[in-house]
Design an enzyme around this catalytic site. Structure first.
Site, PDB file in Angstrom:
ATOM      1  N   HIS A 191       0.811  -1.226   0.000  1.00  9.94           N
ATOM      2  CA  HIS A 191       0.000   0.000   0.000  1.00  9.94           C
ATOM      3  C   HIS A 191       0.842   1.274   0.000  1.00  9.94           C
ATOM      4  O   HIS A 191       0.353   2.344   0.346  1.00  9.94           O
ATOM      5  CB  HIS A 191      -0.971  -0.027   1.196  1.00  9.94           C
TER       6      HIS A 191
ATOM      7  N   THR B  82      -2.988  -8.749  10.892  1.00  9.27           N
ATOM      8  CA  THR B  82      -3.846  -8.276   9.805  1.00  9.27           C
ATOM      9  C   THR B  82      -5.195  -8.973   9.855  1.00  9.27           C
ATOM     10  O   THR B  82      -5.259 -10.173  10.132  1.00  9.27           O
ATOM     11  CB  THR B  82      -3.186  -8.475   8.415  1.00  9.27           C
TER      12      THR B  82
ATOM     13  N   ASN C 222      -2.348 -13.576  15.388  1.00 13.08           N
ATOM     14  CA  ASN C 222      -3.237 -12.413  15.395  1.00 13.08           C
ATOM     15  C   ASN C 222      -4.052 -12.371  16.676  1.00 13.08           C
ATOM     16  O   ASN C 222      -4.342 -13.411  17.260  1.00 13.08           O
ATOM     17  CB  ASN C 222      -4.188 -12.503  14.188  1.00 13.08           C
TER      18      ASN C 222
ATOM     19  N   ILE D 274       1.847  -9.996  18.387  1.00 12.83           N
ATOM     20  CA  ILE D 274       2.913 -10.500  17.516  1.00 12.83           C
ATOM     21  C   ILE D 274       4.309 -10.185  18.033  1.00 12.83           C
ATOM     22  O   ILE D 274       5.222 -11.016  17.909  1.00 12.83           O
ATOM     23  CB  ILE D 274       2.703 -10.000  16.075  1.00 12.83           C
TER      24      ILE D 274
END
Ligand code: OAD
Length: 241
Positions: free
Chosen positions: A122, A191, A214, A232
């Site tokens: 991104h 994520t 996660n 994490i």
């Protein structure tokens, strides 16, 4: 064997690890994620963040875009430093075990921790350019600006980030698909795996060691050989290199 021991064994036995991550990798650095419990999407704004971070909103209401972007993304990132997760991933690369970090984050913290091959799906807030003359600039083009940042020529700066409604960079896609399809261990972490096309790149993994680390459950948990519900940085911090 507990989950950390299993992860340790997977890492010990692998030499082409790819890490695929998102905003949850940087929450332990103090940057809010989007959809987690304390995420940006749970705050109340006039518009929802997906609208503000879209191509059409950026062009039609740059002042409101930059107000949100400065306040919620640029300034928190400037105040942040890499955490244990970023550092362990950089060390795994230096040890010749990890081939790529694929990230949806735009904060540059993986590079700051020392990672070399970072595929930024991104884009990055650290790259900016003038929309009129193309002049490239660092983050200070935006971080020092009061209101909409402009270059001397009068053109508006824009960050080299992928806004909603915009396509991903083809070169980054190619490198991501190549790295993931050649990985012997794919570690996914921090994520929600809800934003496409990014999340779909996981389907190129051909191995049988998909690990998901996660806080919340994800739609890929059922395909994973190992899922760890935890932070994490704390999880990767327990790995011996
Ligand atoms: P999300 O905010 O959607 O998901 C973050 C995930 O990380 C959530 O599932 C959290 O539970 C988890 N999480 C938070 N802190 C964690 C921690 N310390 N350890 C482990 N897990 C943690 O973020 P992304 O999946 O990155 O796109 O979102 C994808 C895209 O949506 C972003 O790149 C951005 C956003 O809109 C664009 O702006 C184009």
């Amino acid at each position: 064997m507990d989950t950390i021991q299993t992860l340790q064994q997977y890492i010990d036995q692998s030499s082409r690890i790819v890490f695929f991550g998102g905003a949850g990798v940087s929450t332990e650095s103090g940057i809010k994620d989007f959809r987690g419990v304390d995420g940006l999407y749970h705050l109340k704004y006039k518009y929802n963040p997906e609208t503000i971070l879209s191509h059409s909103f950026f062009l039609s209401r740059p002042d409101e875009f930059y107000e949100f972007y400065q306040d919620k993304i640029v300034q928190p990132t400037l105040a942040a430093a890499p955490n244990t997760a970023h550092r362990v991933l950089a060390q795994l690369e230096q040890a010749g075990k990890l081939t790529a970090v694929v990230t949806q984050n735009i904060d540059g913290l993986h590079q700051m921790a020392g990672s070399q091959n970072v595929l930024e799906l991104h884009g990055s807030i650290h790259r900016n350019y003038c929309m009129q003359c193309g002049q490239k600039y660092g983050l200070d083009a935006v971080s020092n600006a009061d209101g909409v940042p402009r270059y001397h020529c009068g053109g508006m700066f824009r960050p080299d980030v992928v806004l909603y409604e915009e396509p991903l960079d083809e070169t980054i896609i190619t490198k991501t698909v190549q790295a993931i399809s050649q990985a012997d261990l794919l570690i996914v972490g921090g994520t929600s795996l809800t934003v496409y096309p990014a999340a779909g790149f996981l389907d190129f993994y051909q191995g049988n060691r998909l690990v998901v680390i996660n806080l919340d459950n994800t739609s890929y948990d059922s395909k994973a050989a190992l899922t760890i519900n935890g932070k994490i940085g704390e999880v990767l911090g327990k790995i011996k290199l």
